[in-house]
Motif scaffolding. Structure first.
Motif, PDB file in Angstrom:
ATOM      1  N   ASP A  61      37.310  32.814  -5.356  1.00 30.64           N
ATOM      2  CA  ASP A  61      36.908  31.095  -5.153  1.00 30.64           C
ATOM      3  C   ASP A  61      35.609  31.086  -4.242  1.00 30.64           C
ATOM      4  O   ASP A  61      35.670  31.449  -3.141  1.00 30.64           O
ATOM      5  N   THR A  63      33.498  28.570  -4.415  1.00 30.39           N
ATOM      6  CA  THR A  63      33.174  27.294  -4.524  1.00 30.39           C
ATOM      7  C   THR A  63      32.252  26.875  -3.325  1.00 30.39           C
ATOM      8  O   THR A  63      31.503  25.665  -3.377  1.00 30.39           O
ATOM      9  N   ALA A  93      35.472  31.272  -9.748  1.00 30.95           N
ATOM     10  CA  ALA A  93      35.544  30.016  -9.434  1.00 30.95           C
ATOM     11  C   ALA A  93      34.434  29.505  -8.657  1.00 30.95           C
ATOM     12  O   ALA A  93      34.341  29.504  -7.419  1.00 30.95           O
ATOM     13  N   THR A  94      33.407  28.810  -9.323  1.00 32.81           N
ATOM     14  CA  THR A  94      32.174  28.103  -8.675  1.00 32.81           C
ATOM     15  C   THR A  94      31.633  27.405  -9.520  1.00 32.81           C
ATOM     16  O   THR A  94      31.435  27.561 -10.652  1.00 32.81           O
ATOM     17  N   GLU A  95      30.894  26.340  -8.722  1.00 34.37           N
ATOM     18  CA  GLU A  95      29.901  25.439  -9.391  1.00 34.37           C
ATOM     19  C   GLU A  95      28.687  25.842  -8.618  1.00 34.37           C
ATOM     20  O   GLU A  95      27.570  25.005  -8.944  1.00 34.37           O
ATOM     21  N   ALA A  96      28.717  26.538  -7.588  1.00 31.71           N
ATOM     22  CA  ALA A  96      27.737  26.707  -6.450  1.00 31.71           C
ATOM     23  C   ALA A  96      26.404  27.456  -7.339  1.00 31.71           C
ATOM     24  O   ALA A  96      26.433  28.433  -8.048  1.00 31.71           O
ATOM     25  N   GLY A 116      34.984  26.329 -12.903  1.00 32.41           N
ATOM     26  CA  GLY A 116      34.498  25.092 -11.991  1.00 32.41           C
ATOM     27  C   GLY A 116      35.156  25.393 -10.669  1.00 32.41           C
ATOM     28  O   GLY A 116      34.331  25.177  -9.432  1.00 32.41           O
ATOM     29  N   ASP A 117      36.551  25.544 -10.809  1.00 37.73           N
ATOM     30  CA  ASP A 117      37.422  25.669  -9.408  1.00 37.73           C
ATOM     31  C   ASP A 117      38.410  26.439  -9.767  1.00 37.73           C
ATOM     32  O   ASP A 117      38.798  26.917 -10.843  1.00 37.73           O
TER      33      ASP A 117
END
Length: 142
Positions: A61, A63, A93-96, A116-117
């Motif tokens: 994770d 994010t 899991a990331t949108e960064a 995304g998450d």
């Protein structure tokens, strides 16, 4: 159950923690990383991912990541390969933008599973465990 990773003896610009979820193929370990993931964070993240990878599938994770060095990207790719060789999966899991952009430029977004998450990562692992087809992905980066 959440267990924080012991901090190194210097000021931190990052955070790390781990927890475990029940998954259809066994435990899913969630490693939560945030802040600046640079060479200072490398050893702690490597230890967290290496320890957890022996127990089953892993969700990283990221994010809350604000910076990601090339050393961390290399580490994530290496962990992905090691988990795959052991029959496990790594889902990032990331949108960064700090992570998505370099992964895209290096074309690692074609190799790694990225959502995304954590909820989407968990769903991806659940679908893979039951051999359900993946829904069509839409690349928002163009």
């Amino acid at each position: 159950m959440t267990s924080p990773v012991p901090p190194p003896p210097h000021p931190l610009d990052y955070t790390l923690a781990t927890s475990t979820l029940d998954g259809p193929r066994g435990p899913i370990v969630v490693v939560v990383a945030g802040g600046d993931l640079d060479i200072v964070a490398h050893d702690a993240l490597a230890a967290a991912l290496t320890d957890t990878g022996t127990r089953g599938d892993v969700i990283l994770d990221a994010t809350a990541v604000t910076f990601c060095s090339s050393a961390i990207i290399g580490l994530v790719h290496t962990v992905h390969r090691r988990l795959a060789a052991a029959g496990h999966r790594l889902v990032l899991a990331t949108e960064a933008h700090a992570l998505r952009r370099p992964l895209h430029l290096l074309r690692l977004d074609r190799v790694l599973t990225i959502t995304g998450d954590v909820a989407a990562a968990r769903a991806r692992l659940d679908r893979a465990a039951t051999d359900q087809p993946e829904p069509a992905a839409i690349d928002s980066d163009g």
